[in-house]
Design a protein around this motif. Structure first.
Motif, short mmCIF file in Angstrom:
data_model
loop_
_atom_site.label_atom_id
_atom_site.label_comp_id
_atom_site.label_asym_id
_atom_site.label_seq_id
_atom_site.Cartn_x
_atom_site.Cartn_y
_atom_site.Cartn_z
N ALA A 51 0.89 -1.63 0.15
CA ALA A 51 -0.25 -0.10 -0.14
C ALA A 51 1.15 1.76 0.34
CB ALA A 51 -0.71 -0.08 1.02
N ILE A 52 1.83 1.18 0.44
CA ILE A 52 2.77 2.46 0.43
C ILE A 52 3.84 3.06 -0.91
CG2 ILE A 52 4.71 3.59 2.29
CD1 ILE A 52 4.03 2.07 3.99
N TYR A 53 4.34 1.32 -1.52
CA TYR A 53 5.06 1.80 -2.44
C TYR A 53 3.85 2.12 -3.75
CZ TYR A 53 9.10 -0.05 -0.39
OH TYR A 53 10.27 0.32 0.06
N ARG A 54 2.28 1.92 -3.32
CA ARG A 54 1.65 2.08 -4.25
C ARG A 54 2.44 3.99 -4.32
NH1 ARG A 54 -1.35 -2.13 -3.54
NH2 ARG A 54 -2.81 -1.08 -1.87
N ARG A 55 1.65 4.06 -3.19
CA ARG A 55 1.74 5.68 -3.57
C ARG A 55 2.87 6.30 -3.65
NH1 ARG A 55 -2.05 3.51 -0.44
NH2 ARG A 55 -3.96 4.03 -0.13
N TYR A 56 4.35 5.74 -2.85
CA TYR A 56 5.23 6.30 -3.24
C TYR A 56 7.22 5.71 -3.49
CZ TYR A 56 2.37 8.97 0.11
OH TYR A 56 1.34 9.81 0.70
#
Length: 212
Positions: A51-56
């Protein structure tokens, strides 16, 4: 606003966005940016790393969004004067840049960008480009009002205002209060005006920022 544009799939959950950013700020305050990991943020926020790497694209990008600003910035509210616009802008940035998490992040991030050309290029093409677009809008409005005799390179305006603020906060460690913030806006206004006057009648003098 979003740090990265989601490609298809379900719409992003803004509650997850806020959890990630709030947790990142908390952990930067607690452990410092160098010791921060995406695993820590994911665990405390109760989200998956995916979820984090989808955003950043990186820890650095996540931390910058959490403490400074996202890749897309809201349009600047016109105050009707160059000084007023610059003052509103620098007050907005000061509120973020003077926060404890930002003070933790800035020195380490500057070092990381210097050592990683790919990461630096990404930051220039996203965050810095967004900041300079804001300056370009302010300058364009000032020229249209007749306050400036011609255009000024937004990169120079960026250096004069936010470069000075960053130097005061992170290098000189000055106690930056609203009086100093106002002085920075006044000095930047004078500098931008002087640059416009200097380049008046010189079509090559106020070159635009080169495209990356």
């Amino acid at each position: 606003m979003a740090a990265r544009k989601q490609q298809g799939g379900r719409p992003r959950d803004s509650r997850v966005d806020e959890k990630i950013l709030r947790t990142a700020r908390e952990l930067i305050d607690e452990v410092g940016y160098p010791a921060l990991t995406v695993d820590q943020v994911a665990a405390r926020a109760g989200v998956g790393k995916a979820a984090i790497y989808r955003r950043y694209g990186s820890k650095a990008e996540m931390a910058f969004v959490a403490t400074m600003h996202e890749q897309s910035l809201p349009p600047w509210a016109g105050t009707g004067s160059l000084h007023g616009d610059l003052l509103a802008l620098v007050r907005t940035y000061h509120a973020r840049m003077a926060a404890p998490a930002a003070r933790q992040l800035a020195p380490a991030l500057i070092s990381e960008l210097a050592a990683n050309p790919e990461l630096d290029s990404r930051f220039q093409d996203t965050f810095m480009a967004a900041e300079q677009a804001g300056f370009a809008e302010i300058i364009e409005q000032a020229v249209a009002r007749g306050e400036l005799s011609g255009p000024v390179d937004p990169a120079m305006a960026h250096v004069l205002l936010l470069g000075s603020l960053a130097s005061a906060l992170y290098i000189l460690n000055l106690p930056v209060d609203d009086a100093m913030v106002t002085d920075l806006a006044t000095a930047a206004t004078a500098g931008i005006t002087a640059l416009a006057d200097r380049h008046r009648g010189d079509p090559g003098g106020a070159a635009e920022t080169p495209a990356r």
